[in-house]
Enzyme design. Sequence first.
Site, PDB file in Angstrom:
ATOM      1  N   ASP A 161      -7.876   7.636 -27.329  1.00 31.95           N
ATOM      2  CA  ASP A 161      -7.165   6.849 -26.314  1.00 31.95           C
ATOM      3  C   ASP A 161      -8.098   5.346 -26.393  1.00 31.95           C
ATOM      4  O   ASP A 161      -7.572   4.146 -26.413  1.00 31.95           O
ATOM      5  CB  ASP A 161      -6.937   6.979 -24.840  1.00 31.95           C
ATOM      6  CG  ASP A 161      -6.564   5.876 -24.034  1.00 31.95           C
ATOM      7  OD1 ASP A 161      -5.515   5.444 -24.468  1.00 31.95           O
ATOM      8  OD2 ASP A 161      -7.339   5.708 -23.181  1.00 31.95           O
ATOM      9  N   ARG A 168      -4.680  -1.805 -29.463  1.00 32.41           N
ATOM     10  CA  ARG A 168      -3.508  -2.459 -28.965  1.00 32.41           C
ATOM     11  C   ARG A 168      -3.550  -3.661 -28.287  1.00 32.41           C
ATOM     12  O   ARG A 168      -2.778  -4.654 -28.147  1.00 32.41           O
ATOM     13  CB  ARG A 168      -2.906  -1.364 -27.930  1.00 32.41           C
ATOM     14  CG  ARG A 168      -2.538   0.022 -28.435  1.00 32.41           C
ATOM     15  CD  ARG A 168      -2.078   0.760 -27.403  1.00 32.41           C
ATOM     16  NE  ARG A 168      -1.185   0.262 -26.304  1.00 32.41           N
ATOM     17  CZ  ARG A 168      -1.395   0.532 -24.961  1.00 32.41           C
ATOM     18  NH1 ARG A 168      -2.438   1.454 -24.575  1.00 32.41           N
ATOM     19  NH2 ARG A 168      -0.634   0.051 -24.061  1.00 32.41           N
TER      20      ARG A 168
END
Length: 443
Positions: A161, A168
């Site tokens: 992540d 992102r």
Amino acid sequence: MNAYEIILKKRDKKELARPEIEYMIRSYTQGEIPDYQMASFLMAVFLNGMTFRETTDLTLIMRDSGIVVDLSDILGVKVDKHSTGGVGDKVSLMLAPLAASIGVVVPMISGRGLGHTGGTLDKLESIPGFDIALSLDQYRQTLKSIGVCMIGQTAEIAPADKKTYALRDVTGTVESIPLISASIMSKKLAEGIDALVLDVKVGNGAFMKDIERARDLARHLIAIGEGAGKSVTAVLTNMNQPLGNAIGNWLEMKEAIEVLQGRGPEDIIELTAVLTSYMIMHAKPGLTYEEAYDQCLHNLRNGKAFDKFIQLVKAHKGNLDVVNRPSEYPKARYQENIHAAQDGYINAVDSFELGMTGILIGAGRQKKEDEIDYSAGIMIYKKVPAKVQKGELLATLHTNRKAAVDAAKEKISRAFSIGNRQPDAEPLVYSVMDKSGIVKGSY
């Protein structure tokens, strides 16, 4: 298996098998897949979505890319809170010490700014010396000694992540329910909690612009958490204008200190108390919401929450001088006022525009390697549905970037919509949800 074929499969709206998702995540985390291929994969997910099964697989694969912390030897119920991101959202800075001052153990692993929204870690690091990179041993010891710890992702916790989060942020793939769900829950399921309170933002300054998408996200997050054995409550809150008056890292930290000292904007005080109340109810099931809310207000006013914050800053090696004397913090070189262009009422404040202005002036990131200017930000003085007169002060810009001043002032001015009629005030909280559905309406 190879990345190219998996990207094509998701591009063509086909459901991925768990091994395919695992291959993409593991290979990218280990450096075997370049940024450009992962960015393409993330965009395919953004555009075409994922089934709930795919989303759950993605979450657990990202969680299991590192270790899952065991805090069972620490007495008390461990409860965290996570916000999906908003402008001026500094609630975690107050909520964590407040909850700990009432006996909740708060293991909080936070993130940096994402897109137009600010990050808790960046705000904490505006305090000189504040170390968000404590080891897991230090994390555990701090929780044992003071009941609260606020760190960033370590190399051991959900490293998949951590790597995709930064990508992102700069590739236009933030506002995706599967990607948001996996990012949030992979960290939370790895940090050793028993329960979780989610602040799901809704509005022009949130990643979820409308209530139905926000409820869909909340349902995903609740189902993933409950499926992993955690109790989850989601509070859907208003992000149609900034929270509080401060936008920007140190400006928000300063405002948080004011709230912890029993002062500050009413909306921030209320939302902090609401979210902390649900944390308390997870930790102390016998308490009613009203009892928990009263305890929150009491500890904000009697100094106990601020005392716990001081303990937190000290445990993280932060400079207590600026906490005790925030007016001495270095100020931005350029401070420019923005005034109302006409008489009327504030009909809207565009949080997204203000969040993007924050990036322009140095308070946020355009690229993942950008450094933050902690003193940059915006102070807001008028919000919906306030009455204003022409020439009245709306906001003040703080920046060290001279070249950005004119464009930033124009963007801030555009963010305020002034009309002849006074609008109705919107609720701060739209609804509260748990595994059974909506359990409380707006208030």
